[in-house]
Design an enzyme around this catalytic site. Structure first.
Site, PDB file in Angstrom:
ATOM      1  N   ASN A  32      -4.438  -6.928  -6.752  1.00 34.94           N
ATOM      2  CA  ASN A  32      -3.265  -6.893  -5.862  1.00 34.94           C
ATOM      3  C   ASN A  32      -3.283  -8.064  -4.894  1.00 34.94           C
ATOM      4  O   ASN A  32      -2.295  -8.777  -4.710  1.00 34.94           O
ATOM      5  CB  ASN A  32      -3.227  -5.590  -5.064  1.00 34.94           C
ATOM      6  CG  ASN A  32      -3.360  -4.387  -5.958  1.00 34.94           C
ATOM      7  OD1 ASN A  32      -3.010  -4.460  -7.122  1.00 34.94           O
ATOM      8  ND2 ASN A  32      -3.886  -3.295  -5.434  1.00 34.94           N
ATOM      9  N   ASP A  33      -4.430  -8.233  -4.253  1.00 31.02           N
ATOM     10  CA  ASP A  33      -4.530  -9.349  -3.315  1.00 31.02           C
ATOM     11  C   ASP A  33      -4.748 -10.667  -4.042  1.00 31.02           C
ATOM     12  O   ASP A  33      -4.283 -11.708  -3.586  1.00 31.02           O
ATOM     13  CB  ASP A  33      -5.662  -9.101  -2.312  1.00 31.02           C
ATOM     14  CG  ASP A  33      -5.197  -8.167  -1.206  1.00 31.02           C
ATOM     15  OD1 ASP A  33      -4.080  -8.386  -0.684  1.00 31.02           O
ATOM     16  OD2 ASP A  33      -5.916  -7.217  -0.879  1.00 31.02           O
ATOM     17  N   CYS A  45     -10.184  -3.158  -9.948  1.00 34.34           N
ATOM     18  CA  CYS A  45      -9.716  -1.946  -9.258  1.00 34.34           C
ATOM     19  C   CYS A  45      -8.323  -2.133  -8.669  1.00 34.34           C
ATOM     20  O   CYS A  45      -7.817  -1.265  -7.971  1.00 34.34           O
ATOM     21  CB  CYS A  45     -10.705  -1.515  -8.183  1.00 34.34           C
ATOM     22  SG  CYS A  45     -10.885  -2.712  -6.856  1.00 34.34           S
ATOM     23  N   GLU A  91     -10.948 -10.984  -4.542  1.00 34.79           N
ATOM     24  CA  GLU A  91      -9.502 -10.844  -4.365  1.00 34.79           C
ATOM     25  C   GLU A  91      -8.898 -12.024  -3.620  1.00 34.79           C
ATOM     26  O   GLU A  91      -7.720 -12.040  -3.306  1.00 34.79           O
ATOM     27  CB  GLU A  91      -9.159  -9.513  -3.685  1.00 34.79           C
ATOM     28  CG  GLU A  91      -9.934  -9.222  -2.428  1.00 34.79           C
ATOM     29  CD  GLU A  91      -9.651  -7.829  -1.852  1.00 34.79           C
ATOM     30  OE1 GLU A  91      -8.681  -7.173  -2.255  1.00 34.79           O
ATOM     31  OE2 GLU A  91     -10.414  -7.412  -0.962  1.00 34.79           O
ATOM     32  N   HIS A 100       0.823  -1.210   0.000  1.00 30.03           N
ATOM     33  CA  HIS A 100       0.000   0.000   0.000  1.00 30.03           C
ATOM     34  C   HIS A 100       0.853   1.254   0.000  1.00 30.03           C
ATOM     35  O   HIS A 100       0.422   2.305  -0.460  1.00 30.03           O
ATOM     36  CB  HIS A 100      -0.993  -0.034   1.152  1.00 30.03           C
ATOM     37  CG  HIS A 100      -2.088  -1.018   0.897  1.00 30.03           C
ATOM     38  ND1 HIS A 100      -1.999  -2.324   1.290  1.00 30.03           N
ATOM     39  CD2 HIS A 100      -3.236  -0.891   0.191  1.00 30.03           C
ATOM     40  CE1 HIS A 100      -3.078  -2.958   0.868  1.00 30.03           C
ATOM     41  NE2 HIS A 100      -3.840  -2.130   0.215  1.00 30.03           N
TER      42      HIS A 100
HETATM   43  C1  PEP Z   1      -6.599  -5.113  -4.401  1.00 28.81           C
HETATM   44  O1  PEP Z   1      -6.329  -5.963  -3.556  1.00 28.81           O
HETATM   45  O2  PEP Z   1      -6.326  -5.255  -5.609  1.00 28.81           O
HETATM   46  C2  PEP Z   1      -7.260  -3.862  -4.016  1.00 28.81           C
HETATM   47  C3  PEP Z   1      -7.733  -3.024  -4.917  1.00 28.81           C
HETATM   48  O3  PEP Z   1      -7.341  -3.554  -2.699  1.00 28.81           O
HETATM   49  P1  PEP Z   1      -6.093  -3.094  -1.815  1.00 28.81           P
HETATM   50  O4  PEP Z   1      -4.952  -2.816  -2.745  1.00 28.81           O
HETATM   51  O5  PEP Z   1      -6.512  -1.887  -1.052  1.00 28.81           O
HETATM   52  O6  PEP Z   1      -5.843  -4.273  -0.941  1.00 28.81           O
HETATM   53 MG    MG Z   2      -7.190  -5.814  -1.585  1.00 24.32          MG
END
Ligand code: PEP
Ligand code: MG
Length: 578
Positions: free
Chosen positions: A464-465, A512, A441, A194
Site C-alpha cells: 500500500n505504501d 502484507c 514499504e 486505511h
Molecule cells: C502497507 O503499507 O502495505 C501496509 C501493510 O501497512 P498499512 O496499510 O497499515 O500502512
Molecule cells: Mg504501510
C-alpha cells in the site's frame, strides 16, 4: 426519484438498506426535516440543552476550584463555558434550524464542522488545537439533546443500515466493528486508505470517492451499495432492486461454497507450500481468523488500539491485548507491528505529543511510524516491553514499519535490547529470542535491501505504501486514485527484486499490503516467488482457491517473461491470462 452515483469500489459485495447520514466528527447524529409548525419547539429544544450544559459547567467549575484541584481544570472549564456562550454555538444553530428546518443536533454539528474548519486554517498551533474544545462542548450539548446519544444500528432490524458520510477516518470506521452496519459510502477517500482497509476487514461492501453522495442522499433513503462495481443507487426502481437482491443471494451462495476450502492445504498443484496469514486491527478479529483457519497473523496493526480514546493504552493493557492474540493463535506465528501512527491514522491521545501538535505539512512524508516511535522512546519502549512479555505465550514476532535508513534499524534493534534489559531488571517473564522484522514499504528500502537483509530476521512488503511512495500518489486522495496502480512496472520490479533478494539471502519475505488479498493477483505473486501472503481473513479462502489451481513452476517462467515487458497494457493482458 431514482438516481445512481459512481465512486471507487473498495470492498466487494452488495448491501441493500436505509441511509444513515453521519457527521464527520460525531457518528450518532441523525439528519431530518422538522415540520414548519415544529420549528419553534426545535429551537427551544436546542436552547434547553444548551442551558443544561451551561449549568453543568457551573457545577464543574465550582468542583474544579476547590483547593488542591489541578488549576488547569478550572481554566479548561472556563474555556468551555466561554465557547458555549459564543454566538457561533449559542445563536447560529438556531438560525440554521429556522432557515433549513433541520433538527437541532444536525444544525449544531454543521456549525461545529464550520468552526473546526476555521480552526484548522489557523497558523498558531495552540489556537488550532482549541478545535478539540469546540468538539467537546458540542458533544456535551448533543448528549443533553439526545438524552443519551442515539446509537447507530438501532434501526437495522431486517434492513441493513448504510452509512453515508463526507469522510470517515480510520478511527471512525474501526468503531463499526461493534455495530451492525450493512455497508458505507463516502465522498472522499482512496482505495487503499486505511478507511477502505478497515471496510474490507469488516467484509462490508463500501464505495469511497463518491464526491456528492452526502449532500444528495437523505436519511432513510433506500440504497443499494455495489461494492464490486463502485456504484450507489438511491431509491432504486423495483426491477433494479430485485436484480440486486438476486445478485446478493448469489454472492452469499458463492461465499458459503468457498467455506469448503477452509481445511484444504494451501499448496499449488506442483506442491509449492503457500502460507496464508491474516491481517488484524484488534484482538477481537481473531474470531474471523480462526473461522478461516489462517496459518498465523502476518500483520497486527497495533495503532488501532490507540484510537478513539483520551489516554494511551499503558504497557499492561497492551500486554493483555497482545497476549490474548498470542494465546488464541496457539503457537502459530503472530506478527505484531509496532505503532504505525501518522498520515491518515491519528489517535487523539497522541496529539499533544511531540510533532503532533503542529499540522504536518505533508503527513505521509512526516513523523510517521518508526520515525514517530524513535522520537517518542518512552512510548516505543512501553510497546516493546508489552510485546516481549506477550511473546512468552506464543510465537510472537516484532515488525517495524516504514524503515528507510540503516540507522533506524539499528536504533530500533537497540531499543528492543533496552526493553529486554528493563524486563530482566523488573523480573518479568518474556521471550529472549523474539524475531524482529521490517516492513519494506519505502522504495529506498526496496532498492537498498542488503541493509535490511543483513540486520533483520524477516521482511514484509507493505504494497500500500510502496505504491504510494513509488508513484507519488496519496493513497487517501480520490482525485488521483486512477493513477494508483499496483501493476505499474516500477512497483512490480521493486516487489520482484525484494522477493528474489530475500530468497538469495535466506531471509523470508512476506507481502502484507492489499495486493496480497487480491485474488486477481495471487498467481502473479506466486510467479514472482512469493510464498507468504498476509491479508484480511475475509479474503483468505478466495486467495486459497487461486493457490490450489496454480502451478508454481509454470507461473515462475511466465512471470519472468511478463516482467521484461514495460508496456503496462501488454503486462495487464499477460497477467489476466496467468
Ligand atoms: C502497507 O503499507 O502495505 C501496509 C501493510 O501497512 P498499512 O496499510 O497499515 O500502512
Ligand atoms: Mg504501510
Amino acid at each position: 426519484m431514482s438516481f445512481s452515483l459512481h465512486g471507487l469500489a473498495v470492498s466487494p459485495g452488495i448491501a441493500i438498506g436505509r441511509a444513515q447520514l453521519v457527521s464527520h466528527a460525531i457518528l450518532e447524529v441523525a439528519h431530518y426535516t422538522v415540520r414548519e409548525k415544529d420549528v419553534a419547539t426545535e429551537v427551544e429544544r436546542f436552547e434547553t440543552a444548551r442551558t443544561t450544559v451551561a449549568a453543568e459547567l457551573v457545577t464543574l467549575h465550582a468542583e474544579a476550584s476547590v483547593p488542591g484541584a489541578p488549576s488547569e481544570l478550572a481554566a479548561f472549564v472556563e474555556v468551555h463555558a466561554m465557547l458555549l456562550a459564543d454566538p457561533m454555538i449559542a445563536e447560529e444553530p438556531k438560525n440554521l434550524i429556522r432557515e433549513r428546518r433541520c433538527n437541532a443536533e444536525w444544525a449544531l454539528t454543521q456549525q461545529m464542522e464550520a468552526m473546526v474548519a476555521q480552526f484548522d486554517e489557523m497558523e498558531d498551533a495552540y489556537l488550532r488545537e482549541r478545535k478539540q474544545d469546540v468538539v467537546q462542548v458540542v458533544e456535551r450539548v448533543l448528549k443533553a439533546l439526545m438524552g443519551k446519544a442515539r446509537k447507530l444500528g438501532k434501526r437495522a432490524k431486517d434492513e441493513d443500515l448504510i452509512i453515508v458520510a463526507h469522510d470517515l477516518s480510520p478511527a471512525d470506521t474501526i468503531q463499526f466493528k461493534n455495530l451492525k452496519i450493512g455497508g458505507f459510502v463516502t465522498d472522499l477517500g482512496g482505495a487503499t486508505s486505511h478507511t477502505a482497509i478497515v471496510a474490507r476487514s469488516l467484509a462490508i461492501p463500501a464505495v469511497v470517492g463518491m464526491h456528492h453522495a452526502r449532500p444528495l442522499v437523505r436519511d432513510d433513503d433506500l440504497l443499494v451499495v455495489d461494492g464490486t462495481r463502485g456504484v450507489l443507487i438511491v431509491d432504486p426502481d423495483p426491477r433494479i432492486l430485485e436484480e440486486y437482491r438476486l445478485r446478493k443471494e448469489e454472492l452469499e451462495l458463492e461465499r458459503s461454497k468457498l467455506k469448503r476450502l477452509k481445511s484444504a492445504k494451501a499448496a499449488t498443484l506442483d506442491g509449492a507450500k503457500i502460507s496464508l496469514q491474516a491481517n488484524i486491527e484488534l484482538p477481537q478479529d481473531i474470531e474471523q481468523v480462526r473461522a478461516v483457519d489462517a496459518e498465523g497473523i502476518g500483520l497486527f496493526r497495533t495503532e488501532f488500539l490507540f484510537m478513539n480514546r483520551d489516554e494511551l493504552p499503558d504497557e499492561n493493557e497492551q500486554y493483555e491485548a497482545y497476549k490474548a492474540v498470542a494465546k488464541a493463535m496457539a503457537g502459530k506465528p503472530v506478527t505484531i507491528r509496532t505503532l504505525d501512527i501518522g498520515a491518515d491514522k491519528n489517535a487523539r491521545a497522541l496529539r499533544s505529543l511531540r510533532g503532533a501538535e503542529r499540522q504536518a505539512p505533508n503527513p505521509a512524508l512526516g513523523l510517521r511510524a518508526i520515525r514517530y516511535c524513535l522520537a517518542e522512546p518512552q512510548i516505543f519502549l512501553e510497546q516493546l516491553r508489552a510485546i516481549l512479555r506477550a511473546a512468552h505465550y506464543g510465537k510472537v514476532r516484532i515488525l517495524i514499519p516504514m524503515l528507510a535508513h540503516a540507522l533506524e534499524v539499528e536504533q530500533a534493534l537497540a531499543m528492543v535490547e533496552q526493553a529486554k534489559a528493563q524486563l530482566r531488571e523488573t523480573r518479568h517473564k518474556f521471550d529472549e529470542h523474539v524475531e524482529v522484522g521490517g516492513m519494506i514499504e519505502i522504495p529506498a528500502a526496496a532498492l537498498a535491501l542488503n541493509t535490511f537483509l543483513r540486520r533483520l530476521n524477516f521482511l514484509s512488503i507493505g504494497t500500500n505504501d510502496l505504491i504510494q511512495y513509488t508513484l507519488a500518489i496519496d493513497r487517501t486522495d480520490e482525485t488521483v486514485a486512477h493513477l494508483y496502480d499496483p501493476l505499474h512496472p516500477a512497483v512490480l520490479k521493486l516487489i520482484f527484486n525484494t522477493l528474489q533478494a530475500g530468497a538469495r539471502a535466506g531471509i523470508p519475505v512476506a507481502v502484507c499490503g492489499e495486493m496480497a488479498g487480491d485474488a486477481r493477483l495471487t498467481k502473479l505473486l506466486i510467479g514472482m516467488g512469493l510464498r507468504q501472503f498476509s491479508m484480511h481473513p475475509s479474503q483468505i479462502l478466495e486467495v486459497k482457491q487461486q493457490v490450489v489451481t496454480a502451478d508454481a513452476e509454470t507461473l515462475t517462467a511466465r512471470v519472468a517473461r511478463l516482467l521484461k515487458s514495460e508496456e503496462p497494457e501488454r503486462m495487464r493482458e499477460l497477467i489476466e491470462k496467468l
